[in-house]
Design an enzyme around this catalytic site. Sequence first.
Site, PDB file in Angstrom:
ATOM      1  N   GLU A   1       0.852  -1.199   0.000  1.00 28.23           N
ATOM      2  CA  GLU A   1       0.000   0.000   0.000  1.00 28.23           C
ATOM      3  C   GLU A   1       0.885   1.245   0.000  1.00 28.23           C
ATOM      4  OE1 GLU A   1      -4.314   1.374   0.659  1.00 28.23           O
ATOM      5  OE2 GLU A   1      -3.437  -0.504   0.033  1.00 28.23           O
TER       6      GLU A   1
ATOM      7  N   HIS B   1      -5.387   3.570  -0.825  1.00 28.34           N
ATOM      8  CA  HIS B   1      -4.447   4.398  -1.591  1.00 28.34           C
ATOM      9  C   HIS B   1      -4.355   3.894  -3.022  1.00 28.34           C
ATOM     10  CE1 HIS B   1      -3.392   5.010   2.597  1.00 28.34           C
ATOM     11  NE2 HIS B   1      -2.823   6.155   2.255  1.00 28.34           N
TER      12      HIS B   1
ATOM     13  N   LYS C   1     -10.661   7.318   4.752  1.00 30.01           N
ATOM     14  CA  LYS C   1      -9.524   7.978   4.097  1.00 30.01           C
ATOM     15  C   LYS C   1      -9.329   7.407   2.698  1.00 30.01           C
ATOM     16  CE  LYS C   1      -4.586   8.847   3.985  1.00 30.01           C
ATOM     17  NZ  LYS C   1      -3.240   8.462   4.381  1.00 30.01           N
TER      18      LYS C   1
ATOM     19  N   ARG D   1      -5.084  19.331  -1.085  1.00 31.60           N
ATOM     20  CA  ARG D   1      -4.472  19.418   0.247  1.00 31.60           C
ATOM     21  C   ARG D   1      -4.726  20.783   0.885  1.00 31.60           C
ATOM     22  NH1 ARG D   1      -1.166  15.131   0.994  1.00 31.60           N
ATOM     23  NH2 ARG D   1      -0.557  13.896  -0.810  1.00 31.60           N
TER      24      ARG D   1
ATOM     25  N   GLN E   1       2.913  16.601  -0.963  1.00 26.91           N
ATOM     26  CA  GLN E   1       2.599  17.227   0.338  1.00 26.91           C
ATOM     27  C   GLN E   1       3.270  18.585   0.491  1.00 26.91           C
ATOM     28  OE1 GLN E   1       3.871  14.330   3.224  1.00 26.91           O
ATOM     29  NE2 GLN E   1       1.930  13.250   3.217  1.00 26.91           N
TER      30      GLN E   1
ATOM     31  N   ASN F   1      11.941  34.767 -33.218  1.00 21.29           N
ATOM     32  CA  ASN F   1      11.391  33.546 -32.618  1.00 21.29           C
ATOM     33  C   ASN F   1      12.066  32.324 -33.232  1.00 21.29           C
ATOM     34  OD1 ASN F   1       9.364  32.411 -30.814  1.00 21.29           O
ATOM     35  ND2 ASN F   1       8.426  31.578 -32.662  1.00 21.29           N
TER      36      ASN F   1
ATOM     37  N   MET G   1      15.235  30.406 -17.465  1.00 14.19           N
ATOM     38  CA  MET G   1      14.480  30.253 -16.214  1.00 14.19           C
ATOM     39  C   MET G   1      14.961  29.016 -15.458  1.00 14.19           C
ATOM     40  SD  MET G   1      10.340  30.272 -15.790  1.00 14.19           S
ATOM     41  CE  MET G   1       9.872  28.574 -16.092  1.00 14.19           C
TER      42      MET G   1
ATOM     43  N   TYR H   1      11.745  35.856 -13.982  1.00 20.19           N
ATOM     44  CA  TYR H   1      12.146  36.464 -12.703  1.00 20.19           C
ATOM     45  C   TYR H   1      12.642  35.439 -11.681  1.00 20.19           C
ATOM     46  CZ  TYR H   1       7.483  35.136 -11.024  1.00 20.19           C
ATOM     47  OH  TYR H   1       6.352  34.447 -10.694  1.00 20.19           O
TER      48      TYR H   1
ATOM     49  N   GLY I   1      12.591  40.830 -14.612  1.00 23.80           N
ATOM     50  CA  GLY I   1      11.213  40.342 -14.700  1.00 23.80           C
ATOM     51  C   GLY I   1      10.414  40.658 -13.447  1.00 23.80           C
TER      52      GLY I   1
ATOM     53  N   GLN J   1      -4.178  43.015 -11.618  1.00 27.96           N
ATOM     54  CA  GLN J   1      -4.841  41.734 -11.359  1.00 27.96           C
ATOM     55  C   GLN J   1      -5.444  41.719  -9.962  1.00 27.96           C
ATOM     56  OE1 GLN J   1      -3.403  37.990 -12.590  1.00 27.96           O
ATOM     57  NE2 GLN J   1      -1.878  38.818 -13.969  1.00 27.96           N
TER      58      GLN J   1
END
Length: 526
Positions: A86, A141, A168, A206, A231, A408, A450, A475, A496, A507
């Site tokens: 499991e 699970h 669960k 979560r 997690q 490009n 990046m 950035y 950035g 925003q």
Amino acid sequence: MELVTAELGSKIESGWRKNPTLICAPLMTDTVDQMLSLMQKAKLSGADLVEIRLDSLKSFNPRADIEILIKHCPLPTLFTFRPTWEGGEYEGDDQSRLDALRLAMELGADHIDVELKVIHEFNNSVHGNRPEKCKVIVSSHNYHNTPTSEDLGDLVARIQASGADIVKIATTALDITDVARVFQITVHSQVPMIAMVMGERGLMSRILCPKFGGYLTFGTLESGKISAPGQPTIEDLLNLYNVRQLGPDTKIYGIIGKPVSHSKSPKLYNEAFKSVGFNGVFMHLLVDDVGNFFQTYASTDFAGFSCTIPHKEAALKCCDEVDPVAKSIGAVNCLVRRPTDGKLFGCNTDYVGAITAIEDGLRGSFHFTTVNESPLAGKLFVVIGAGGAGKSVAYGAKQKGARVVIANRTYERAKEIADTVGGLALSLSELDSFHPEDGMILANTTSIGMQPKVNETPISKEALKYYSLVFDAVYTPKITRLLGEAQESGAKIVTGVEMFIGQAYEQYERFTGLPAPKELFRKIMA
């Protein structure tokens, strides 16, 4: 649960909580002594209870060890002894494993976790003698996928029928839309329920546990030391996502992208929400298919979204209404759901953020006689990238009177945008030899450079001497290789971070209807 609430850790910032959802710290270590020291750490970090993973102990003397662990634990306990079949580390026989869990129950554990596959053997062995204090979690699970709603419903019914005090289920997200089915099950559950969707695409399950009435969510003590994929840390649950303050009426916001975990947006918006007591939470949303995402999360609970690479153009097609500027650019980076009818409105705040930052950079380093005229007027402005961000920066530069060039990787794509804004197109490979004049402006709108690929750059250092200012939309890191080399070549640089803060103001105002806390934004990003 009152008892648990009273035992809250010392570091929780606000003394009150809006929801009863518990934060559980999973403890996985080699020895009982290490386990005891982690328990103290869990209490200090603000956990409500600890999950003692007996399967992680390298040597284990059931009666003596369980007695010590219960006696010295400063928090309520949950004992788990997970077998390899499991997803755990225990390789021995089921009989001794179930005996140890029964012992934990008799010795005063607050919860034990027994897998659905063996719950009948466990029930037979206790002959109905369950101590009142101990809650039995029956778990299932699935490390492969998230079943259909019907199959999930059947699974929960089977777990309930086994006599579970708490149900669960943990499934795996192959797509972020899988989480919606688990939310549906949780919110309609008649018994206490723990429901997690594992993996980065399941992160939302979560964080939003308290909104949908989940019994507990797991948070790790340290980043990376997880007992299941995806997690978050307790620190993030409490201080980044403010989970104690989430409730059924909390509005959900997030940044849609792929990749997305590098984005600083959750830090920025959640801090700002907290500073004014705005009832919202902002998350990373790893999205593969934007259309699918908006179709699934169509309720007004999902109130607003930032949108990043590579979804800005596809997101525009999902909007019911688009701001005229965003329409001419062909890309949106901000979507707001109208609370009245649930319709999606899209706009573009990228170009304002980028162009303002570049203009400020030019004003800081050059002298212009006319105040009203943009310092970009008449400049040769080279944009690298033909995606949504490239389009918006090209559009903004053109609006300010610059002569625009689009470079490009695929020339056809560059030509398409150049034709739209009225400019010149180049393939990226031609950029190194392109210098018709000195004092040009360069703007990189791609993800080249990046994290984690910090050694990449879209243009040779040699070619940078023809530019008076270089801007990079990336950035993370703040100073990319491109910006470092531009600085060495004598160009003014604009990071950035400046664009990120600039586009975030509008925003935030669209999300909340409140004025943007500009000082706070700058402080957070510093």
